[in-house]
Design an enzyme around this catalytic site. Structure first.
Site, PDB file in Angstrom:
ATOM      1  N   ASP A  30     -35.223  54.157  41.744  1.00 43.93           N
ATOM      2  CA  ASP A  30     -36.593  53.930  42.188  1.00 43.93           C
ATOM      3  C   ASP A  30     -36.763  52.554  42.819  1.00 43.93           C
ATOM      4  O   ASP A  30     -36.847  51.541  42.103  1.00 43.93           O
ATOM      5  CB  ASP A  30     -37.542  54.071  40.969  1.00 43.93           C
ATOM      6  CG  ASP A  30     -38.977  53.776  41.330  1.00 43.93           C
ATOM      7  OD1 ASP A  30     -39.775  53.491  40.412  1.00 43.93           O
ATOM      8  OD2 ASP A  30     -39.308  53.816  42.533  1.00 43.93           O
ATOM      9  N   ASP A 215     -40.359  53.421  49.015  1.00 43.00           N
ATOM     10  CA  ASP A 215     -40.381  53.747  47.595  1.00 43.00           C
ATOM     11  C   ASP A 215     -39.694  55.083  47.316  1.00 43.00           C
ATOM     12  O   ASP A 215     -40.314  56.147  47.413  1.00 43.00           O
ATOM     13  CB  ASP A 215     -41.825  53.785  47.093  1.00 43.00           C
ATOM     14  CG  ASP A 215     -41.892  54.064  45.597  1.00 43.00           C
ATOM     15  OD1 ASP A 215     -43.001  54.247  45.072  1.00 43.00           O
ATOM     16  OD2 ASP A 215     -40.814  54.115  44.961  1.00 43.00           O
TER      17      ASP A 215
HETATM   18  O1  45M Z   1     -44.766  53.719  40.743  1.00 41.67           O
HETATM   19  C1  45M Z   1     -44.411  53.495  41.873  1.00 41.67           C
HETATM   20  N1  45M Z   1     -43.203  53.905  42.361  1.00 41.67           N
HETATM   21  N2  45M Z   1     -42.261  54.528  41.548  1.00 41.67           N
HETATM   22  C2  45M Z   1     -42.522  55.649  40.836  1.00 41.67           C
HETATM   23  N3  45M Z   1     -43.559  56.420  41.002  1.00 41.67           N
HETATM   24  C3  45M Z   1     -43.523  57.537  40.064  1.00 41.67           C
HETATM   25  C4  45M Z   1     -42.332  57.335  39.166  1.00 41.67           C
HETATM   26  C5  45M Z   1     -41.608  56.177  39.746  1.00 41.67           C
HETATM   27  C6  45M Z   1     -45.261  52.722  42.815  1.00 41.67           C
HETATM   28  C7  45M Z   1     -44.774  51.627  43.449  1.00 41.67           C
HETATM   29  C8  45M Z   1     -45.602  50.876  44.274  1.00 41.67           C
HETATM   30  C9  45M Z   1     -46.913  51.262  44.470  1.00 41.67           C
HETATM   31 BR1  45M Z   1     -48.029  50.228  45.625  1.00 41.67          BR
HETATM   32  C10 45M Z   1     -47.401  52.391  43.852  1.00 41.67           C
HETATM   33  C11 45M Z   1     -46.556  53.125  43.004  1.00 41.67           C
END
Ligand code: 45M
Length: 325
Positions: A30, A215
């Site tokens: 991630d 992401d």
């Molecule tokens: O949580 C984030 N990325 N990773 C994951 N999402 C779901 C499981 C893992 C995320 C990162 C940056 C922003 Br701005 C919003 C959300």
């Protein structure tokens, strides 16, 4: 050295085998977070279910981090928390000899039900690592000094295994040029400028959110709300459904190509309209892979976009690059 780990595609994530203290777990890589956490034998058996659970007591190289804890909440509302230690972590062929490993003692329901995923390996910047009293390095930051090149690459595929590689850029994996943009890591993300978009081949300036992050942990492509609205205005029969949690449309609808700018360089990364549908939600209705970001200033370029390209994350000069493949 260079390494590669082949993630197994599973609906909305890409899992890679990771060895921790000699125990292998499938972790979701991630780039949108910076914690390495695992299902553990400290969880209730109902939470563990079919998951692989790391057992520190069975690792001869485990070292406790007394009094340390962690607690994370992801953008989709999922979360986990627990305690911390250090162990030998090996991905593909790169080894971090004393990597902070976060032991889950609590996980939210979506992680329990996602049986293919035994935890997350964060590839963001350690300034957003949640370990208290002191944030710890990510796996990439730990191995970076030992890598031939200070990079990792992500080659995510649709319905086929993708690949993360550390320490080299396999130039046979892409065609044409790499479009590279500087990254601003001050929010802890692989964040870059993105102020334009395209619909059906026509480019527009984005007057809303002006940055985006790469992401791999987010499945969808979450753009400025005005951009999502402009896109679905060109999808016949689309509507914003509160029950579905976003824009839906008849699965028979003609969906235009959609592109987003990567950096202020001008390069527009495009997704064919035929690859934009994310899921069928029943009654011939489909849920779009492009959705609004809910008004945050940052756009989130997740797997819907990244799986169309070969991506290079450079921790040396802090840049992000993508190329056609
Ligand atoms: O949580 C984030 N990325 N990773 C994951 N999402 C779901 C499981 C893992 C995320 C990162 C940056 C922003 Br701005 C919003 C959300």
């Amino acid at each position: 050295g260079e390494v590669s780990a082949t993630p197994e595609p599973n609906e909305s994530e890409y899992l890679s085998p990771v060895s921790i203290g000699g125990q292998t777990l499938n972790l979701d890589f991630d780039t949108g977070s910076a914690d390495l956490w695992v299902f553990s034998t400290s969880l209730s058996s109902s939470s563990i279910g079919q998951h692989a659970a790391f057992d520190p007591s069975k690792s001869s190289t485990w070292e406790d981090y007394p009094g340390a804890s962690w607690q994370i909440m992801y953008g989709d509302g999922s979360g986990a928390s627990g305690t911390v230690g250090f162990d030998v972590v090996e991905v593909g062929g790169a080894t971090a000899s004393r990597q902070a490993v976060e032991i889950a003692t609590k996980v939210s329901s979506s992680f329990v039900s996602d049986v293919n995923n035994d935890g997350l390996l964060g590839l963001g910047f350690s300034k957003i690592n949640t370990i208290e009293p002191q944030p710890q390095k990510t796996f990439f930051e730990s191995v970076l000094p030992k890598l031939d090149q200070p990079v990792f690459t992500a080659d995510l595929e649709d319905d086929a295994a993708g690949t993360y590689e550390f320490g080299r850029v396999d130039t046979t994996k892409y065609t044409g040029m790499l479009h590279v943009t500087p990254v601003d890591s001050s929010n802890g993300f692989w964040e870059f400028a993105s102020t334009a978009y395209s619909i059906g081949g026509t480019t527009y300036q984005n007057s809303g959110a002006s940055t985006a992050i790469a992401d791999t942990g987010t499945s969808l492509l979450l753009v400025d709300d005005n951009v999502a609205q402009a896109f679905y205005a060109q999808v016949q029969g689309s509507q914003l459904s509160r029950t579905a949690g976003g824009y839906v449309y008849p699965c028979s609808a003609q969906v235009p190509d959609f592109g987003v700018q990567i950096g202020s360089s001008g390069f527009i990364a495009t997704i064919p309209g035929s690859d934009i549908t994310f899921a069928e939600v029943g009654q011939g209705t489909c849920f779009g892979g492009v959705q609004g970001n809910g008004g945050g200033g940052i756009q989130i370029f997740g797997d819907v976009l990244l799986k169309q390209y070969f991506a290079v994350f450079n921790g040396g000069n802090e840049s992000f690059g993508i190329a056609a493949k």
